[in-house]
Enzyme design. Structure first.
Site, PDB file in Angstrom:
ATOM      1  CE  LYS A 200      -3.409   5.837  -1.000  1.00 51.71           C
ATOM      2  NZ  LYS A 200      -4.464   6.637  -1.641  1.00 51.71           N
TER       3      LYS A 200
ATOM      4  CE1 TYR B 142      -3.435   2.837   1.045  1.00 47.18           C
ATOM      5  CE2 TYR B 142      -1.815   3.393   2.721  1.00 47.18           C
ATOM      6  CZ  TYR B 142      -2.950   3.706   2.013  1.00 47.18           C
ATOM      7  OH  TYR B 142      -3.597   4.886   2.255  1.00 47.18           O
TER       8      TYR B 142
END
Length: 253
Positions: A153, A149
């Site tokens: 990002k 994750y």
């Protein structure tokens, strides 16, 4: 730009932060708010808040055809809020495979890019406008507990820099919103401190009106972003202790 009178579009509008974006836009007197989700049924309660101003749109950000259809339908947009995102809390080496990493990249990176590419000409035609990309403080430093994750990002932040540069000549402001842990269902097992989704939305909308390119909603994000300027390696080493499979509830981070 002034949010009052703006025509806004919010992806992931049925989620924790998304709903607060809609509330904040309503309070700021946006003229129209397109609310987007993969299923129209998930938007019924939002539309009921203000059916004269809130318009539901079925949208899958990972599907270029769905995105292009939304851009054609919402050709009056002046404020694009890329809020849709997913987090599957997987490492990279520890994960059984890279399926989670691919899924996060599809939404958090490619989905954001699809939206920006489709709506760039819309914003240009409407005077430039603004794009708000809801990212994460983990775009700047990796938390191995959610390693893939964090990587998605980070890719989205780099893309934001590129999009900002490419759209500068058409007068489009591109805002990166980088909160720490947000108090939503995705982070229900995470320790405090957490920033409220309302504060994230309100900070982002203030950034639009104040022409700020990078904002860090909440005390945690403000402190850690400062620490990253002073001692980036120290922050990296500290977060490196939070490994995949750990129990984070109650941990003081």
């Amino acid at each position: 730009m002034k949010v009052q009178g703006a025509i806004a579009l919010v992806t992931g509008a049925n989620g924790g932060i998304g709903r607060h974006f809609v509330e904040t836009l309503r309070t700021a007197d946006a003229a129209k708010i397109y609310v987007c989700a993969r299923s129209i049924a998930k938007l019924e309660s939002l539309v009921a808040l203000d059916p004269d101003r809130i318009v539901p749109i079925e949208l899958e950000v990972t599907n270029p055809k769905s995105v292009q259809a939304a851009a054609a339908q919402c050709s009056d947009v002046t404020l694009l809020i890329n809020n849709a995102g997913t987090s599957l809390n997987q490492g990279i080496i520890a994960a059984d495979n890279l399926d989670s990493a691919r899924a996060e990249l599809e939404v958090n990176y490619f989905g954001l890019c699809h939206m920006c590419r489709a709506f760039a000409p819309v914003l240009k035609a409407n005077g430039g406008g603004t794009i708000v990309n809801v990212l994460s403080l983990l775009a700047k430093v990796n938390l191995p507990f959610s390693g893939s994750y964090s990587a998605s990002k980070a890719a989205a932040l780099s893309a934001t820099h590129c999009i900002r540069a490419e759209l500068g000549s058409q007068g489009t402001l591109v805002v990166a919103v980088m909160p720490g842990t947000v108090d939503t269902d995705l982070a229900k097992d995470w320790p405090d401190p957490k920033v409220s989704p309302a504060e994230v939305a309100q900070t982002a909308i203030r950034a639009v009106e104040e022409q700020l390119e990078d904002v860090y909603p909440g005390e945690q994000a403000t402190q850690v972003s400062g620490q990253l300027l002073q001692d980036p390696k120290g922050v990296e080493k500290y977060l490196a202790t939070f490994l995949p499979g750990m129990e984070l509830a109650g941990t003081q981070a």
